[in-house]
Design a protein around this motif. Structure first.
Motif, PDB file in Angstrom:
ATOM      1  N   THR A   1      -7.899  -0.838  -1.582  1.00 43.17           N
ATOM      2  CA  THR A   1      -9.325  -0.077  -2.901  1.00 43.17           C
ATOM      3  C   THR A   1      -7.433   0.783  -3.468  1.00 43.17           C
ATOM      4  O   THR A   1      -6.401   0.781  -2.488  1.00 43.17           O
ATOM      5  N   GLN A   2      -7.999   0.175  -4.728  1.00 43.73           N
ATOM      6  CA  GLN A   2      -6.928   1.086  -6.022  1.00 43.73           C
ATOM      7  C   GLN A   2      -6.991   2.133  -6.451  1.00 43.73           C
ATOM      8  O   GLN A   2      -8.713   2.819  -6.977  1.00 43.73           O
ATOM      9  N   VAL A   3      -6.115   2.818  -7.083  1.00 42.33           N
ATOM     10  CA  VAL A   3      -6.341   3.866  -8.224  1.00 42.33           C
ATOM     11  C   VAL A   3      -6.954   3.540  -9.138  1.00 42.33           C
ATOM     12  O   VAL A   3      -5.994   3.055  -9.706  1.00 42.33           O
ATOM     13  N   VAL A   4      -8.026   4.141  -9.715  1.00 44.09           N
ATOM     14  CA  VAL A   4      -8.456   4.559 -11.212  1.00 44.09           C
ATOM     15  C   VAL A   4      -8.013   5.217 -12.121  1.00 44.09           C
ATOM     16  O   VAL A   4      -7.156   4.388 -13.063  1.00 44.09           O
ATOM     17  N   HIS A   5      -8.174   6.128 -11.883  1.00 41.82           N
ATOM     18  CA  HIS A   5      -6.942   7.485 -12.667  1.00 41.82           C
ATOM     19  C   HIS A   5      -7.533   9.024 -12.699  1.00 41.82           C
ATOM     20  O   HIS A   5      -8.724   8.925 -11.966  1.00 41.82           O
TER      21      HIS A   5
ATOM     22  N   LEU B   1      -0.183   6.542  -8.653  1.00 46.73           N
ATOM     23  CA  LEU B   1      -0.352   6.044  -9.696  1.00 46.73           C
ATOM     24  C   LEU B   1      -1.164   5.168  -9.987  1.00 46.73           C
ATOM     25  O   LEU B   1      -2.168   4.285  -9.521  1.00 46.73           O
ATOM     26  N   PRO B   2      -2.616   4.968 -11.042  1.00 47.98           N
ATOM     27  CA  PRO B   2      -3.420   3.705 -11.857  1.00 47.98           C
ATOM     28  C   PRO B   2      -2.733   2.463 -11.300  1.00 47.98           C
ATOM     29  O   PRO B   2      -1.782   2.533 -11.109  1.00 47.98           O
ATOM     30  N   GLY B   3      -3.526   2.026  -9.991  1.00 45.21           N
ATOM     31  CA  GLY B   3      -3.573   0.531  -9.812  1.00 45.21           C
ATOM     32  C   GLY B   3      -2.604   0.338  -8.432  1.00 45.21           C
ATOM     33  O   GLY B   3      -2.579  -0.218  -7.652  1.00 45.21           O
ATOM     34  N   ALA B   4      -2.474   1.675  -7.222  1.00 47.58           N
ATOM     35  CA  ALA B   4      -1.425   1.867  -6.458  1.00 47.58           C
ATOM     36  C   ALA B   4      -2.469   1.620  -5.769  1.00 47.58           C
ATOM     37  O   ALA B   4      -3.822   2.373  -5.642  1.00 47.58           O
TER      38      ALA B   4
ATOM     39  N   ALA C   1       0.828  -1.296   0.204  1.00 46.46           N
ATOM     40  CA  ALA C   1      -0.316  -0.151   0.120  1.00 46.46           C
ATOM     41  C   ALA C   1       1.162   0.769   0.174  1.00 46.46           C
ATOM     42  O   ALA C   1       1.627   0.986   0.872  1.00 46.46           O
ATOM     43  N   THR C   2       0.661   2.570  -0.790  1.00 50.39           N
ATOM     44  CA  THR C   2       0.964   3.927  -0.890  1.00 50.39           C
ATOM     45  C   THR C   2       0.850   4.120   0.501  1.00 50.39           C
ATOM     46  O   THR C   2      -0.458   4.746   0.695  1.00 50.39           O
ATOM     47  N   ARG C   3       1.433   5.344   1.214  1.00 52.67           N
ATOM     48  CA  ARG C   3       1.341   5.601   2.123  1.00 52.67           C
ATOM     49  C   ARG C   3       1.237   7.387   1.783  1.00 52.67           C
ATOM     50  O   ARG C   3       2.661   7.712   1.488  1.00 52.67           O
ATOM     51  N   LEU C   4       0.453   8.357   2.103  1.00 52.00           N
ATOM     52  CA  LEU C   4       0.367   9.668   2.554  1.00 52.00           C
ATOM     53  C   LEU C   4       0.812  10.569   3.260  1.00 52.00           C
ATOM     54  O   LEU C   4       0.141  10.096   4.431  1.00 52.00           O
TER      55      LEU C   4
ATOM     56  N   GLY D   1     -15.145   8.218  -9.392  1.00 57.24           N
ATOM     57  CA  GLY D   1     -14.619   7.148  -9.916  1.00 57.24           C
ATOM     58  C   GLY D   1     -12.656   7.178 -10.125  1.00 57.24           C
ATOM     59  O   GLY D   1     -12.501   6.806 -11.049  1.00 57.24           O
ATOM     60  N   LEU D   2     -12.260   8.259  -8.538  1.00 60.88           N
ATOM     61  CA  LEU D   2     -10.885   8.079  -9.147  1.00 60.88           C
ATOM     62  C   LEU D   2     -10.487   6.753  -7.815  1.00 60.88           C
ATOM     63  O   LEU D   2      -9.144   6.560  -8.217  1.00 60.88           O
ATOM     64  N   LEU D   3     -11.120   6.175  -6.999  1.00 56.25           N
ATOM     65  CA  LEU D   3     -11.140   5.225  -7.101  1.00 56.25           C
ATOM     66  C   LEU D   3     -11.688   4.184  -7.034  1.00 56.25           C
ATOM     67  O   LEU D   3     -13.144   4.043  -7.221  1.00 56.25           O
ATOM     68  N   VAL D   4     -11.550   2.785  -6.774  1.00 57.15           N
ATOM     69  CA  VAL D   4     -11.931   1.516  -7.002  1.00 57.15           C
ATOM     70  C   VAL D   4     -12.358   0.419  -5.718  1.00 57.15           C
ATOM     71  O   VAL D   4     -10.485   0.539  -5.204  1.00 57.15           O
ATOM     72  N   ARG D   5     -13.364  -0.256  -5.364  1.00 55.84           N
ATOM     73  CA  ARG D   5     -12.714  -0.928  -3.717  1.00 55.84           C
ATOM     74  C   ARG D   5     -12.919  -2.881  -4.916  1.00 55.84           C
ATOM     75  O   ARG D   5     -13.954  -2.656  -5.387  1.00 55.84           O
ATOM     76  N   LYS D   6     -11.798  -3.421  -4.568  1.00 59.41           N
ATOM     77  CA  LYS D   6     -11.891  -4.643  -5.330  1.00 59.41           C
ATOM     78  C   LYS D   6     -11.709  -5.663  -3.732  1.00 59.41           C
ATOM     79  O   LYS D   6     -10.869  -5.552  -2.886  1.00 59.41           O
TER      80      LYS D   6
END
Length: 247
Positions: A79-83, A36-39, A3-6, A69-74
């Motif tokens: 939770t991942q970045v879409v775009h 980035l997308p997929g992060a 996971a990316t930590r902000l 539409g920026l994140l998606v739950r899978k």
């Protein structure tokens, strides 16, 4: 995937809701390419502990970005970045140039480049006789590795030598400028419609998803039509911005 930590700074004295501050910081990281997308983001518990916020507050921030539409739950992934959505001013510029300036790493796949007989509507737009030979381009434009737009263009013959190789490395307007074409004005119409099955497949979208459409005819400094385009954009990834001035 780690996971990316902000780093997220909160102003707890601000009237801006905390969930919105969190959402805006994540959205900024997506727009600038820090995410980035997929992060993948930390889960809600980790984010809540990191920021000293409640889980419902974090959940609200994430849901806000999912709705945009920026994140998606899978399931099983998190939770991942879409775009990041591409925001573009309505100006006489090319999508390729705008994406490059915004750090969106544009890429182009040329689907076809051929000479065709101009249909009546194309002939009228370009100021040529119906059935006259014109150059037709079909390209798929990517931003940060994600398909963004499907571009169709028609040009009078002889303006500039175009190949799949040059169109994959440069934008169409840049190539026209390099050949001495001085574009000055364009008529443009923006609308929306549902994607066709073929468009949805190329743009990696669901069937009948909403698309933004743009039809544009561009003229040079002599008033000659030098390009007619009919493009579709993923509405979840693309928006247009207009500055309004009171008169």
């Amino acid at each position: 995937m780690t996971a990316t930590r902000l780093d997220i700074d909160l102003d707890r004295s601000s009237p801006v809701p905390l969930y919105f501050q969190v959402a805006e910081r994540i959205a900024e990281a997506i727009q600038t390419g820090e995410l980035l997308p997929g992060a993948r983001l930390d889960n809600e518990i980790q984010l809540a502990d990191q920021l000293g916020l409640s889980r419902p507050t974090i959940r609200q921030a994430i849901q806000y970005l999912v709705d945009k539409g920026l994140l998606v739950r899978k399931r099983g992934v998190g939770t991942q970045v879409v775009h990041g959505q591409v925001k573009r001013a309505v100006e006489l510029t090319s999508l390729y140039d705008d994406l490059r300036r915004a750090g969106q790493k544009p890429m182009t796949q040329v689907l076809s480049i051929d000479t065709v007989a101009a249909e009546e509507s194309i002939a009228e737009a370009l100021g040529v006789a119906p059935g006259a030979a014109v150059l037709r381009l079909e390209r798929l434009r990517y931003a940060l590795g994600e398909p963004l737009a499907l571009l169709h263009n028609w040009l009078p013959l002889g303006l500039t030598p175009l190949t799949a190789e040059t169109l994959e490395s440069r934008g169409l307007y840049e190539l026209l400028r390099l050949s001495g074409v001085r574009m000055r004005v364009a008529n443009q119409r923006i609308s929306a419609r549902a994607a066709t099955p073929a468009e949805a497949r190329l743009l990696n979208e669901r069937r009948a998803c909403p698309l933004l459409t743009m039809v544009r005819t561009t003229y040079d400094d002599q008033g000659r039509a030098v390009e007619h385009g009919s493009h579709v954009y993923r509405a979840s990834h693309y928006s247009l911005e207009v500055t309004l001035v009171e008169r």
